[in-house]
Design an enzyme around this catalytic site. Sequence first.
Site, PDB file in Angstrom:
ATOM      1  NE  ARG A  55      -2.239  -1.163   3.283  1.00 14.41           N
ATOM      2  CZ  ARG A  55      -2.133  -2.479   3.306  1.00 14.41           C
ATOM      3  NH1 ARG A  55      -2.827  -3.220   2.493  1.00 14.41           N
ATOM      4  NH2 ARG A  55      -1.347  -3.072   4.164  1.00 14.41           N
ATOM      5  CB  THR A  56       3.685   2.414   2.079  1.00 18.06           C
ATOM      6  OG1 THR A  56       3.032   2.056   3.285  1.00 18.06           O
ATOM      7  CG2 THR A  56       4.428   3.714   2.293  1.00 18.06           C
ATOM      8  CE  LYS A  84      25.875  -5.050  -7.358  1.00 17.24           C
ATOM      9  NZ  LYS A  84      25.876  -4.006  -8.385  1.00 17.24           N
ATOM     10  NE  ARG A 105       7.557   0.688   4.404  1.00 17.80           N
ATOM     11  CZ  ARG A 105       6.369   0.200   4.751  1.00 17.80           C
ATOM     12  NH1 ARG A 105       6.116  -1.087   4.624  1.00 17.80           N
ATOM     13  NH2 ARG A 105       5.428   0.996   5.216  1.00 17.80           N
ATOM     14  CG  HIS A 133       4.382   4.091   8.188  1.00 16.14           C
ATOM     15  ND1 HIS A 133       4.696   4.774   7.038  1.00 16.14           N
ATOM     16  CD2 HIS A 133       3.520   3.117   7.816  1.00 16.14           C
ATOM     17  CE1 HIS A 133       4.058   4.212   6.023  1.00 16.14           C
ATOM     18  NE2 HIS A 133       3.336   3.212   6.471  1.00 16.14           N
TER      19      HIS A 133
END
Lengths: 306, 152
Positions: A55-56, A84, A105, A133
């Site tokens: 959703r985000t 890496k 995120r 959030h």
Amino acid sequence: MANPLYRKHIISIPDFSREELELVVDTAGRLKHAPRNDLLKDKLIGSCFFEPSTRTRLSFETAVQRLGGNVIGFADGANTSAKKGETLADSIKIISSYTDAVVMRHPKEGAARLASQFSAVPVINGGDGSNQHPTQTLLDLFTIKETQGTLENLTLAFVGDLKYGRTVHSLTQALSQFNCRFYFVSPEALAMPDYICEELDEKGVQYTLVNSLEDVIPQVDILYMTRVQRERFDEAEFRKIQGKYVLRADMLANARPNLKVLHPLPRVDEIAADVDSTPHAYYFEQARNGVYARQALLALVLNETV
Amino acid sequence: MQYTRTVEALKEGTVIDHLPAGQGLRILSLFKLADTGERVTVGLNLSSRHMGAKDIIKVENIALTEEQANELALFAPRATVNVIENFEVVKKHQLELPETIEGIFDCPNSNCISHGEPVKSFFYVKPTVNDTKMKCKYCEKVFSKDIVAEVK
């Protein structure tokens, strides 16, 4: 004069003043009713999801495109140079040199704050581990204002996992600026953490810990449900609490007419399907509001005036 | 007193006195005083009129700053920090809890981004009734000072 969020990083709810929270909420309302497709014209937004999200990410990318902007980015850190061994600091230096803002995120707490120290452009936190959030909180505030007409003097019950649920922590932090009153309904093992309660005490916010979901329903304007994760309990313990934190339509018989049920989603079984058709259910509209709240934030961060 | 004969007077440097007995080595290591390359003299379990027993650290040729002295206040609020020049005390630091602490302690949260990135740790210090709390600038978690100090 530029709006106070212009070219600011959006990292954590405690960074916001009451006026800034209201500005985002009011801007989201305006964009919902009078859509604009020019506010991100010629803007390129980096959508950097080092950890997957449905959703985000989709609502951020929808918000950018609806405002006339373009998106580059990745949906999973596994395919990036982070894999890496590149530091986040280096990744962000590069990505921010390509873009006008970075939405990110990351699975580690503090990632967005760190990124903001190395980025040439505004960083918007789309979730950093179990920490913050902020855009979820902004869409929650927008939804509360939309359904109640105000953010002030409301009574809210938070139900379920209040220990690990970052959305409830941030939302109580934000609403503590608006003279709201809280009920916390959770199993003891998932109670609101002490540091949040201490913060509320310091600010003189009224809150009550309660056991019974049914008892608080007639007293609240917003019922904010969250998911109690089975994996946090052993089987016997889970059976004991199972059902105690589940909302069914018949439990809403004595609810105030203005009561709305919210949930950050995904829900599993904590809201029975029969609640969906009651006038109190608002969680799907809440999820839709995520696009408007994120549009408002992006528009404010990238335009002097909106 | 025995130690005044075995630990010679300092010409230039800093004397950290009145450390609670048992804290001397911990502070030596936390503040990396032994890594300075300068001569460091440590006295443990010295007798003290006021404290019973105390530890003392003398570091040659290094003048502790106000900021460094305040960081000591977390562990030894009643310590005295005297800066010496030419055998004279030229500065007596009054220890006060600092508002922030940078780069001394690692964040106890193993999932905090401050590990493995090119930044120094950073804590906001908040005294409470029974404890001193430290809030990490990055992960925003709040810890008791003793938990933070044990990490290193």
